[in-house]
Structures are given as C-alpha cells and as structure tokens.
Write a protein that holds these residues in place. Structure first.
Motif, PDB file in Angstrom:
ATOM      1  N   MET A 240      25.409  24.538   8.556  1.00  0.00           N
ATOM      2  CA  MET A 240      26.443  25.784   8.788  1.00  0.00           C
ATOM      3  C   MET A 240      26.156  27.030   8.144  1.00  0.00           C
ATOM      4  O   MET A 240      25.777  26.830   6.796  1.00  0.00           O
ATOM      5  CB  MET A 240      27.726  25.221   8.562  1.00  0.00           C
ATOM      6  CG  MET A 240      28.870  26.324   8.668  1.00  0.00           C
ATOM      7  SD  MET A 240      30.585  25.343   8.145  1.00  0.00           S
ATOM      8  CE  MET A 240      30.538  24.939   6.486  1.00  0.00           C
ATOM      9  N   LYS A 241      26.051  27.923   8.613  1.00  0.00           N
ATOM     10  CA  LYS A 241      26.082  29.499   8.050  1.00  0.00           C
ATOM     11  C   LYS A 241      27.553  30.077   8.107  1.00  0.00           C
ATOM     12  O   LYS A 241      27.947  30.304   9.142  1.00  0.00           O
ATOM     13  CB  LYS A 241      24.996  30.299   8.379  1.00  0.00           C
ATOM     14  CG  LYS A 241      25.126  31.781   7.877  1.00  0.00           C
ATOM     15  CD  LYS A 241      24.421  32.714   8.457  1.00  0.00           C
ATOM     16  CE  LYS A 241      24.457  34.213   7.816  1.00  0.00           C
ATOM     17  NZ  LYS A 241      25.768  34.703   7.915  1.00  0.00           N
ATOM     18  N   GLN A 242      28.183  30.384   7.087  1.00  0.00           N
ATOM     19  CA  GLN A 242      29.486  30.911   6.877  1.00  0.00           C
ATOM     20  C   GLN A 242      29.127  32.240   6.979  1.00  0.00           C
ATOM     21  O   GLN A 242      28.201  32.944   6.845  1.00  0.00           O
ATOM     22  CB  GLN A 242      30.314  30.713   5.712  1.00  0.00           C
ATOM     23  CG  GLN A 242      30.669  28.939   5.654  1.00  0.00           C
ATOM     24  CD  GLN A 242      31.013  28.454   4.398  1.00  0.00           C
ATOM     25  OE1 GLN A 242      31.896  29.554   3.693  1.00  0.00           O
ATOM     26  NE2 GLN A 242      30.903  27.314   3.870  1.00  0.00           N
ATOM     27  N   VAL A 243      30.341  33.080   7.396  1.00  0.00           N
ATOM     28  CA  VAL A 243      30.061  34.409   7.245  1.00  0.00           C
ATOM     29  C   VAL A 243      30.095  34.846   5.733  1.00  0.00           C
ATOM     30  O   VAL A 243      30.520  34.390   4.935  1.00  0.00           O
ATOM     31  CB  VAL A 243      31.637  35.138   8.081  1.00  0.00           C
ATOM     32  CG1 VAL A 243      31.674  34.856   9.348  1.00  0.00           C
ATOM     33  CG2 VAL A 243      32.739  34.759   7.324  1.00  0.00           C
ATOM     34  N   PHE A 244      29.461  36.105   5.741  1.00  0.00           N
ATOM     35  CA  PHE A 244      29.156  36.736   4.457  1.00  0.00           C
ATOM     36  C   PHE A 244      28.707  35.679   3.530  1.00  0.00           C
ATOM     37  O   PHE A 244      28.684  35.805   2.106  1.00  0.00           O
ATOM     38  CB  PHE A 244      30.471  37.270   3.817  1.00  0.00           C
ATOM     39  CG  PHE A 244      31.303  38.100   4.856  1.00  0.00           C
ATOM     40  CD1 PHE A 244      30.805  39.214   5.237  1.00  0.00           C
ATOM     41  CD2 PHE A 244      32.546  37.838   5.194  1.00  0.00           C
ATOM     42  CE1 PHE A 244      31.233  39.949   6.163  1.00  0.00           C
ATOM     43  CE2 PHE A 244      33.120  38.606   6.140  1.00  0.00           C
ATOM     44  CZ  PHE A 244      32.691  39.542   6.672  1.00  0.00           C
TER      45      PHE A 244
END
Length: 385
Positions: free
Chosen positions: A53-57
């Motif tokens: 998972m890549k979260q925002v910011f």
C-alpha cells in the motif's frame, strides 16, 4: 493511516444502485459471479493477506502480512481475528464488540460494536471487508465488470466504478480470480485523491483453509487482559487545557508545540489565534485545508493561523502534504497531550479553535468538515475582531 479512500465501499454503492435494475444479464458461468458465490459460501476459514500500500503524501510503499481468522453467517461477521506478522497488535471482533489487542501491554482497547467500527482501524487494511459481503444478487443486475485478462491460473476482472466521490479520480479496481476454485487471489485499487496525489492498495490472498465451526474459538486472552475503551476511558483533561470554575469557559495554556524541525514553538503574546488540528491521511482534514488556506490569505494579517498536526511525526510527509496541497499556513507538530481530545468526540479530526493569545480563553471551537466551513469560520473571526 489510510482512511481516505475505501474503493470497495464505492464498489458496493455501485452494486446497490445497479441492483435496482434486476436485469438477468449475467451468465452463471461468469468468473466474477462464481467468485462472489465462492466467497459467500465460506463460513469458517483462515487465509493469509499480503498488503502492499502507498498512502497519499508518502514516498514509500508499506508492506505487511497478516493471518485472518473468520467465522460468519452469510455476510454477517460473527468472529474476526487479524494477526499481523510484524507487530504485537491484533484486531479482534467477537461477541458483538471490536477490540485492538496489544499483547506487549496485555491490554484490549474497545473501538466499537459494529462491523463499520472495524473498518476504521488501521489494522483492518489487511482484510478486504466488502469482498466478503458482495451480494449474490449480482447475477441479476447488468454487469459493471469485464474480463480484461486470463491465463492458465487466473482471470483478471476490472470494475466499472459508476458511483464515486467527486474527490476521487482515475479510479482503477481489479480482481484476480484463481482457477479452478474461483476464490479471490488478488485485489488492486488505484486512484487520485483531490487531483493531488496518487494512492494504491494491493491485497494478495492465499492459503485459504476451511474449518469446522468449533475450530475457531474466542482466544484465552479475551478473558485475561485488562480492558479499556471509548466508554470507560474518556480523555482526561490535560495540563494544557483548564476549565473555568463555572464550566462554561475553557482556557488553553502552556501548549506544547514544535516546529517541523523539532524546535519548541512559543505561542504568540497577543491577538487572536486560529488553530487547525489535523493529520495526513484524514479525508475531512484534506478537504478543509484549502478552506483554511483561503481564510489565512484573507485574515492572516489580523489573526494568527496555526496548522497543527497532532498525529504524524514524519516532517517530510507533512511538508509533501503542504507542497502538493499548496498550503502556506504555518505548520507545527503537536505534543503528547492532544488538544483534539477535549474538543472532539473520541479525538476526531479536523478541529478548529479560536482563542485569545494573551489569556488563552477559547472563544469558539468546532469539529469536522462541512461545505459551510468557510462561511462559519469567517463569521466567527469577524465577530471577534
């Protein structure tokens, strides 16, 4: 933690809308229908979830693995235990209560009593909730999916997301369906939030093991660990917040604040101060940030604006948030005592507070985001200037 986008919930919204059509347009041998039926038929089972998972910011991709134990009746969860491999905390739902279990502290924290309470906890990203609650009525609706790939081992099915928030764009949702048992192998979600930053989440599901109902039991620690929760442990009044004897007035004093470089911040000696309490990954906070920025440009010469992150400790992520969102309001880090705990139910964000710098007297506060936020804050500032 990622609480910004629940693409599968948007998927369910699409299902509910299209279910009204009730058009028997899908063949029973459709791989997606077979997957829904196969997952719906699972009642007591264990599987492994690998999450990328890549979260925002953020710059980096989070990777972790968890074992999922579940007992359900139809789409209703009766027991759920998520056991991550890389930390001491678990997520447990049993006897109609949801808990975060900390084995290192031998403590269980109550987080609610519904399935929805589970989905708001960061550990829950390991479990694809909606995947196991898709309605078998899908066989009677116009298809909103299509097979976009196939090999000897899998089908690839891509969703057409009809109902999505205006905040979300470039949405891509794909399922990988395993042959020959039609169980879900992978789920990929990708989107852009507020046309600012991209996120993605990939779940790889494996090692499905069917069990007898008596093979999943309430763990022994449920009866042994100390318990705390929303009802028992309401936030205590910390040293930075003092109530007036008549209980009608609240004062902020000796606030513990720091610059993004880690230096202690000294509060202004006079004038009005507007605090915006938030954290990265909070969807309402992201929506309110441009509103506060607009007000800052309008009233910044008359009111001290401070954007205070009380949750994150990664200054690089906060700076990236400011850069991508075009925020110039001075940003600070909060201390150990979270101010939001006293002004928002269960410490939710965002929280806005207007107070007198010289006395610390709180003149006004509000929690949450609404489309009227700019008007509300603007009127409060004008009233107190």
């Amino acid at each position: 933690m990622l609480r910004i986008i629940r693409i599968l919930i948007l998927l369910l919204a699409s299902v509910n809308t299209m279910a009204q059509e009730k058009s028997p347009a899908v063949q029973n041998d459709d791989p997606f229908i077979k997957m829904v039926r196969a997952t719906n038929a699972l009642n007591t089972f264990i599987f492994t979830s690998q999450l990328n998972m890549k979260q925002v910011f953020t710059f980096d991709t989070i990777r972790n693995t968890a074992e999922i134990r579940i007992k359900k009746s139809g789409v209703m969860i009766q027991f759920l235990q998520i056991i991550p491999s890389e930390n001491q905390k678990e997520l447990l739902f049993c006897l109609d209560s949801a808990w975060v279990v900390d084995h290192s502290a031998r403590n269980m924290a109550l987080i609610g009593h519904t399935h929805d309470d589970l989905s708001h906890n960061f550990i829950s990203t390991s479990y694809p909730f909606t995947l196991f609650t898709l309605d078998t009525m899908l066989a009677y609706v116009s298809p909103f999916w299509k097979i976009t790939g196939e090999n000897n081992d899998f089908y690839e099915v891509t969703m057409d997301i009809a109902n999505k928030s205006e905040d979300v764009s470039d949405v891509l949702v794909k399922f990988m369906i395993r042959k020959p048992d039609f169980l879900p192998y992978g789920l990929y979600q990708e989107s852009v939030y507020l046309k600012v930053d991209k996120m993605f989440q990939e779940q790889i599901l494996s090692d499905f093991r069917l069990l007898d109902t008596n093979e999943i039991e309430i763990p022994g620690y449920y009866y042994l660990y100390e318990r705390s929760g929303l009802q028992e442990n309401s936030p205590e009044m910390d040293s930075a917040i003092v109530a007036d004897p008549d209980k009608s007035t609240v004062y902020l004093s000796d606030l513990e604040l720091f610059t993004l470089e880690g230096d202690e911040f000294k509060m202004y000696g006079d004038g009005l101060v507007l605090l915006d309490l938030w954290y990265v990954g909070c969807a309402p906070c992201m929506k309110s940030a441009p509103v506060v920025e607009k007000l800052y440009k309008q009233y910044g010469s008359k009111v001290h604006f401070l954007s205070i992150n009380e949750v994150d400790r990664d200054s690089a992520r906060i700076k990236l948030f400011k850069e991508k969102m075009g925020i110039t309001v001075p940003a600070l880090l909060g201390g150990e005592n979270k101010i939001a705990n006293r002004f928002s139910q269960y410490g939710g964000y965002p929280v806005f507070i207007l107070f007198e710098a010289s006395t610390g007297k709180v003149l006004w506060h509000i929690a949450g985001y609404s489309e009227e936020l700019e008007k509300v804050i603007g009127e409060v500032i004008e009233k107190n200037l």
